[in-house]
Structure formats: structure tokens, C-alpha cells
Motif scaffolding. Structure first.
Motif, PDB file in Angstrom:
ATOM      1  N   ALA A   1      -2.565   3.566   5.373  1.00  0.00           N
ATOM      2  CA  ALA A   1      -3.287   2.349   4.981  1.00  0.00           C
ATOM      3  C   ALA A   1      -4.563   2.724   4.260  1.00  0.00           C
ATOM      4  O   ALA A   1      -5.131   3.800   4.486  1.00  0.00           O
ATOM      5  CB  ALA A   1      -3.638   1.512   6.212  1.00  0.00           C
TER       6      ALA A   1
ATOM      7  N   SER B   1      -7.795   2.244   4.925  1.00  0.00           N
ATOM      8  CA  SER B   1      -8.214   1.874   6.279  1.00  0.00           C
ATOM      9  C   SER B   1      -9.705   1.558   6.389  1.00  0.00           C
ATOM     10  O   SER B   1     -10.188   1.295   7.483  1.00  0.00           O
ATOM     11  CB  SER B   1      -7.852   3.007   7.245  1.00  0.00           C
ATOM     12  OG  SER B   1      -8.702   4.101   7.020  1.00  0.00           O
TER      13      SER B   1
ATOM     14  N   SER C   1     -12.398  -2.257   1.445  1.00  0.00           N
ATOM     15  CA  SER C   1     -11.386  -3.288   1.143  1.00  0.00           C
ATOM     16  C   SER C   1     -11.985  -4.472   0.391  1.00  0.00           C
ATOM     17  O   SER C   1     -11.281  -5.177  -0.320  1.00  0.00           O
ATOM     18  CB  SER C   1     -10.667  -3.751   2.419  1.00  0.00           C
ATOM     19  OG  SER C   1     -11.453  -4.649   3.184  1.00  0.00           O
TER      20      SER C   1
ATOM     21  N   THR D   1      -5.505  -3.125  -1.427  1.00  0.00           N
ATOM     22  CA  THR D   1      -5.423  -3.126   0.041  1.00  0.00           C
ATOM     23  C   THR D   1      -4.282  -4.036   0.512  1.00  0.00           C
ATOM     24  O   THR D   1      -3.523  -3.686   1.418  1.00  0.00           O
ATOM     25  CB  THR D   1      -6.773  -3.573   0.643  1.00  0.00           C
ATOM     26  OG1 THR D   1      -7.800  -2.708   0.145  1.00  0.00           O
ATOM     27  CG2 THR D   1      -6.758  -3.507   2.165  1.00  0.00           C
TER      28      THR D   1
ATOM     29  N   ASP E   1      -1.487  -2.178   2.543  1.00  0.00           N
ATOM     30  CA  ASP E   1      -1.581  -2.443   3.985  1.00  0.00           C
ATOM     31  C   ASP E   1      -0.711  -3.630   4.408  1.00  0.00           C
ATOM     32  O   ASP E   1      -0.304  -3.724   5.568  1.00  0.00           O
ATOM     33  CB  ASP E   1      -3.040  -2.731   4.385  1.00  0.00           C
ATOM     34  CG  ASP E   1      -3.978  -1.566   4.099  1.00  0.00           C
ATOM     35  OD1 ASP E   1      -3.559  -0.635   3.385  1.00  0.00           O
ATOM     36  OD2 ASP E   1      -5.114  -1.578   4.576  1.00  0.00           O
TER      37      ASP E   1
ATOM     38  N   GLN F   1       3.995  -0.157  14.010  1.00  0.00           N
ATOM     39  CA  GLN F   1       3.041  -0.584  12.989  1.00  0.00           C
ATOM     40  C   GLN F   1       1.617  -0.433  13.512  1.00  0.00           C
ATOM     41  O   GLN F   1       1.282  -0.926  14.599  1.00  0.00           O
ATOM     42  CB  GLN F   1       3.314  -2.037  12.568  1.00  0.00           C
ATOM     43  CG  GLN F   1       2.211  -2.714  11.773  1.00  0.00           C
ATOM     44  CD  GLN F   1       1.846  -1.993  10.452  1.00  0.00           C
ATOM     45  OE1 GLN F   1       2.558  -1.101  10.000  1.00  0.00           O
ATOM     46  NE2 GLN F   1       0.737  -2.357   9.878  1.00  0.00           N
TER      47      GLN F   1
ATOM     48  N   SER G   1      -1.320  -1.757  13.789  1.00  0.00           N
ATOM     49  CA  SER G   1      -2.137  -2.975  13.727  1.00  0.00           C
ATOM     50  C   SER G   1      -3.505  -2.683  14.331  1.00  0.00           C
ATOM     51  O   SER G   1      -3.746  -1.600  14.859  1.00  0.00           O
ATOM     52  CB  SER G   1      -1.431  -4.123  14.453  1.00  0.00           C
ATOM     53  OG  SER G   1      -0.409  -4.625  13.626  1.00  0.00           O
ATOM     54  N   THR G   2      -4.377  -3.678  14.266  1.00  0.00           N
ATOM     55  CA  THR G   2      -5.789  -3.364  14.502  1.00  0.00           C
ATOM     56  C   THR G   2      -6.562  -4.486  15.171  1.00  0.00           C
ATOM     57  O   THR G   2      -6.265  -5.668  14.970  1.00  0.00           O
ATOM     58  CB  THR G   2      -6.467  -3.035  13.153  1.00  0.00           C
ATOM     59  OG1 THR G   2      -7.889  -3.085  13.303  1.00  0.00           O
ATOM     60  CG2 THR G   2      -6.107  -4.039  12.063  1.00  0.00           C
TER      61      THR G   2
ATOM     62  N   TYR H   1      -9.100  -6.205   4.256  1.00  0.00           N
ATOM     63  CA  TYR H   1      -8.331  -5.254   5.076  1.00  0.00           C
ATOM     64  C   TYR H   1      -7.645  -5.977   6.234  1.00  0.00           C
ATOM     65  O   TYR H   1      -6.439  -5.844   6.452  1.00  0.00           O
ATOM     66  CB  TYR H   1      -9.270  -4.167   5.612  1.00  0.00           C
ATOM     67  CG  TYR H   1      -8.688  -3.323   6.730  1.00  0.00           C
ATOM     68  CD1 TYR H   1      -7.796  -2.296   6.459  1.00  0.00           C
ATOM     69  CD2 TYR H   1      -9.041  -3.557   8.064  1.00  0.00           C
ATOM     70  CE1 TYR H   1      -7.261  -1.523   7.489  1.00  0.00           C
ATOM     71  CE2 TYR H   1      -8.516  -2.786   9.094  1.00  0.00           C
ATOM     72  CZ  TYR H   1      -7.626  -1.766   8.801  1.00  0.00           C
ATOM     73  OH  TYR H   1      -7.102  -1.013   9.821  1.00  0.00           O
TER      74      TYR H   1
ATOM     75  N   LYS I   1      -3.693  -6.641   7.039  1.00  0.00           N
ATOM     76  CA  LYS I   1      -3.094  -6.176   8.303  1.00  0.00           C
ATOM     77  C   LYS I   1      -2.477  -7.337   9.079  1.00  0.00           C
ATOM     78  O   LYS I   1      -1.562  -7.156   9.878  1.00  0.00           O
ATOM     79  CB  LYS I   1      -4.153  -5.464   9.157  1.00  0.00           C
ATOM     80  CG  LYS I   1      -4.506  -4.062   8.660  1.00  0.00           C
ATOM     81  CD  LYS I   1      -3.453  -3.044   9.085  1.00  0.00           C
ATOM     82  CE  LYS I   1      -3.848  -1.629   8.736  1.00  0.00           C
ATOM     83  NZ  LYS I   1      -2.848  -0.635   9.182  1.00  0.00           N
TER      84      LYS I   1
ATOM     85  N   GLY J   1       0.911  -7.625   7.827  1.00  0.00           N
ATOM     86  CA  GLY J   1       1.692  -6.532   8.415  1.00  0.00           C
ATOM     87  C   GLY J   1       2.105  -6.845   9.844  1.00  0.00           C
ATOM     88  O   GLY J   1       3.249  -6.610  10.253  1.00  0.00           O
TER      89      GLY J   1
END
Ligand code: NAP
Ligand code: GDD
Length: 383
Positions: free
Chosen positions: A88, A90, A95, A102, A106, A130, A132-133, A157, A161, A164
Motif C-alpha cells: 500500500a 501507507s 495520501s 492511493t 490501496d 487484507q 486493514s487499518t 488513504y 482502505k 479495500g
């Protein structure tokens, strides 16, 4: 039979630790790396094997998350049991400068991997993790954040995500794929990229102590993060893919700390007491006192006199350029589900993380070769 894993983002912080971890477990690891005009494999050089070695357990492939044909070919050739999608763009602040790229890498990058697995008829064989965040929680709707907390992303970003995250859930539900999200809170290490806040701080402190730099400029010191050690977090990634059923898990320490406090604690690690004064962009961190014994032990007695001369001077300043257009003020995770279902427990605390990072950066900065090169080539992290 040994398992085969494909790691995208293998040259990054998590990719390096995960590759090492899986190889130790007997996996054959394939990694996707981007073509670069400079070497970009420093973090995994200790694992590298010459292509002429038989039965290699680490094999690198050129590739990019923005290239569907490439991803499809690499997945077809490697037939992985497990894919860890760690690649990514990241950096949250960056971003805002590169929002379209991005989103492509991502967000759509995740879709490309899922579609490749589906089109190649690997939905029953290949499990997908995946990256993820906690950035998904952004403007937090609940404290602490857990799997059911609503998302409110605050950067290009985090929005990428978010796509995603949901495309993983959708393919799991639509096609019965073993696809899972690890919603990981911030995790750091000596391998952390130099422009993320913790590494920027530990690196700068080591350089200031050794007389290589006078001061470090920071952004928002009041933001709070839930920090863990990347070594603990890659164990969780692996555990997630070993479950019979795919699912989504928060991985976090459950402790939150401000950037200001992190800086104070990292300076304390070398026997330096800092005092913050002022506010906003006028806030500064001054050196208040030095513990001679600790400093001499951690940095070396030959550097003590010069460092003591800095007492009363500004070692930390603020540069408004490091502020973000929209900030994530507070992150603190609740990892109860991961503890119960995965049996995951972190081994590191924030204190042992800071010790590990400070020790590593002091060693790195002290290297003769490093000093001679002006300190910009960071090699051999694993020495
Ligand atoms: P990192 O050190 O920045 O590594 C990112 C990796 O992705 C690098 O190997 C990078 O390659 C690669 N990459 C970037 N763009 C790519 C593209 N278009 N195609 C292929 N590869 C690409 O990040 P990290 O800290 O290891 O994090 C790993 C993953 O977890 C990321 O997806 C990140 O967003 C996510 N995450 C991280 C944290 C954290 O606190 N570390 C928390 C939650 C989620 P180069 O080496 O060539 O740049
Ligand atoms: N990078 C940076 N540099 N951040 C600073 C600085 C500085 O000089 N000064 C203050 N900060 C603040 C940022 O504003 C942010 O609130 C906090 O420090 C943490 O910044 P980063 O270390 O850059 O990490 P992040 O939280 O934005 O993002 C990281 O963690 C996410 C998980 O929550 C990245 O690893 C993301 O990829 C990851 O998803």
C-alpha cells in the motif's frame, strides 16, 4: 507438505517481519516487489537467496498492485495457499498529495487480487489477508474502537482502505472466499519507515545525542495513538488465516499515548529530560536535565560534554507543514475478539518497543560507515 504464501509489500516493515516469521514456520514465501532505480530490499536482504540455489524458500517477483495482468500472472504461477496483501501507499499525510494513486493501489489493488484469485479458480484453495487499518475509525464514533465501531475515514488513504475493507467482506459473502481483514492499530519497530512519527523521533534523538543534528521539527503533538510492535502484529496476521472461518479482527494494545508523551519517553531512554512549553505551532521542547550515568551508558561518555551544553536549548520545534488537513485525534483499540478467538497476546509493551527502537537507532547512527555517508543510507537493520 509445506505451505506457500504470497506477500505483497514484502519490502515494507510488516512484509519483512512476516516473511521471516513464515519462513521459520517452513513456508515457501513468494514476495511481490516493485521495480526501483535503487535497491529496495534492505529489510529482507538477510533472507535473500540466490536464484541458482535449489529449493529456495524466498522468491521475489516484480509487480505492482496497479497492474492486474501482473498480479494475475504471479498468482497463477505461485498458486499460493495464503495471500497477505500488505502492499500500500501507507503514509497518511502523503495520501493527501497523491489521492488518485492511493485509491488505485490501496483500494482497487485489493479488488485486483480478489478477482485474480476468483478468475484463476483458486477461491477454495487460496486464503486472503487484507491489511486493514485503525485509520478507518478516523473521527472516532466510539472509545475504544472494536470490530463493530462505525467507520469515519479522515484521509484519502483511509477512504481507499475503506473500499479495500468492504470489497473483502463482499467477496467473502458473494463467493464464499476465505478473505479476512486485520484491522491493525499502529505498529512500529526498528524497521519502521523513517517518516512515520515514532521512527522519525527515535532516529532524530539518536542523531541529536551523537551531535549529528541540532533539532527535530514535528507536527501535531496532541494526537494519540495505540502503538504496538510489528513483530507481535505479524503473528496476528498469520493466526487470522489459520482459522476455519474467515472474519475481521481488531489488533491493538489497548493503550493510547500522545505524540508528546512518546517524545518525552524516548528522550528519557537516553537519560535526557525534556520540557515542553508554549502551544500550537509555537510549542517547543527544551532540554531540561541530563542523567550523566544513563546518557554515558546508552550513548557513550565521549558524547556527554557536548550534549550537556544543549541544556536549555530547543531540541523539538513545530513545523505546520507536518499537520494534516484532517487529523485522526485519538485511536485506542479493543482487541478482546482477537485475544479470545485467535489466542493472540502481544509480547511487547510501549516501553519495550521504545527501548528496541532507540537501541537500534543509536547502533545504526553510530556506525562509522553510516556517519561518513552523512547518515542517509539505512542498511543492515537486522545486524
Ligand atoms: P510500509 O513499510 O510502507 O510498506 C508498504 C509496502 O508496500 C512496501 O513494500 C512498498 O514497496 C509496497 N508498495 C507500495 N505501493 C505499492 C504498489 N503500488 N504495488 C506494490 N507494492 C507497493 O508499510 P507497513 O507499515 O509495512 O504496512 C503494511 C500494510 O499494513 C500497509 O498496507 C499499511 O497500509 C497497513 N497498515 C499498517 C499499519 C502500521 O501501523 N504499520 C497499521 C495498519 C495497517 P516499496 O518498498 O517499494 O515502497
Ligand atoms: N508522520 C508524522 N510526522 N506524524 C506526525 C508528526 C511528524 O512529524 N508530528 C506529529 N505527527 C502525528 C500525525 O499527525 C499523526 O496524528 C500521528 O503523529 C501518527 O502519524 P504516523 O506515524 O505518520 O502514522 P499514522 O497514524 O498517520 O498512520 C500509520 O498508522 C495507521 C494505522 O492507524 C500508518 O502506518 C498507516 O499506514 C496505518 O494505517
Amino acid at each position: 507438505m509445506s505451505k506457500t504464501a504470497l506477500i505483497t509489500g514484502i519490502t515494507g516493515q510488516d512484509g519483512a517481519y512476516l516473511a521471516e516469521y513464515l519462513i521459520k514456520k517452513g513456508y515457501t514465501v513468494h514476495g511481490l516487489k516493485r521495480r526501483s532505480s535503487l535497491f529496495n530490499t534492505e529489510r529482507i536482504d538477510h533472507l535473500y537467496q540466490d536464484p541458482h540455489v535449489e529449493n529456495r524458500n524466498l522468491i521475489l517477483h516484480y509487480g505492482d498492485l496497479t497492474d492486474s495482468l501482473n498480479l494475475t500472472r504471479v498468482i497463477c504461477e505461485t498458486q499460493p495457499d495464503e495471500i497477505y496483501n500488505l502492499a500500500a501507499m501507507s503514509h497518511v499525510k502523503v495520501s493527501f498529495d497523491t489521492p488518485e494513486y492511493t485509491a488505485n493501489a490501496d483500494g482497487l489493488g485489493v479488488l485486483r487480487i480478489l478477482e485474480a484469485v476468483r478468475l484463476l479458480g483458486l477461491t477454495k484453495k487460496t486464503r486472503i489477508y487484507q491489511a486493514s487499518t485503525s485509520e478507518l475509525y478516523g473521527l472516532v464514533q466510539e472509545v475504544p474502537q472494536k470490530e463493530t465501531t462505525p467507520f469515519y475515514p479522515r484521509s484519502p488513504y483511509a477512504v481507499a482502505k475503506l473500499y479495500g475493507y468492504w470489497i473483502i467482506v463482499n467477496y467473502r459473502e458473494a463467493y464464499g472466499m476465505h478473505a479476512s481483514n486485520g484491522i491493525l492499530f499502529n505498529h512500529e519497530s526498528p524497521l519502521r519507515g523513517e517518516t512515520f512519527v515514532t521512527r522519525k523521533v527515535t532516529r532524530a534523538i539518536a542523531r541529536i545525542a551523537l551531535g549529528m543534528q541540532d533539532k527535530v521539527y514535528m507536527g501535531n503533538l496532541s494526537a494519540k495513538r495505540d502503538w504496538g510492535h510489528a513483530k507481535d502484529y505479524v503473528r496476528a496476521m498469520h493466526l487470522i488465516l489459520q482459522q476455519d472461518k474467515p472474519d475481521d479482527y481488531v489488533i491493538a494494545s489497548g493503550v493510547t499515548t500522545s505524540i508528546r508523551e512518546f517524545i518525552l519517553r524516548a528522550f528519557r531512554e537516553i537519560g535526557a529530560e525534556l520540557r515542553f512549553q508554549g502551544s500550537g505551532i509555537n510549542e517547543t521542547g527544551l532540554l531540561d536535565a541530563v542523567d550523566d550515568k544513563v546518557f554515558s551508558q546508552k550513548i557513550g561518555p565521549e558524547y556527554l560534554d557536548a550534549f550537556r551544553k544543549k541544556i536549555g536549548r530547543e531540541l523539538v520545534g513545530i513545523d505546520a507543514n507536518y499537520f494534516r488537513p484532517t487529523e485522526v485525534d485519538l485511536l485506542i483499540g479493543n482487541a478482546d475478539k482477537a485475544r479470545k478467538k485467535l489466542g493472540w497476546e502481544p509480547e511487547y509493551t510501549l516501553q519495550t518497543l521504545i527501548e528496541d527502537m532507540m537501541q537500534s537507532d543509536i547502533k545504526l547512527m553510530k556506525k562509522d560507515s553510516y556517519l561518513k555517508q552523512g547518515g542517509y543510507h539505512v542498511l543492515n537493520y537486522f545486524e
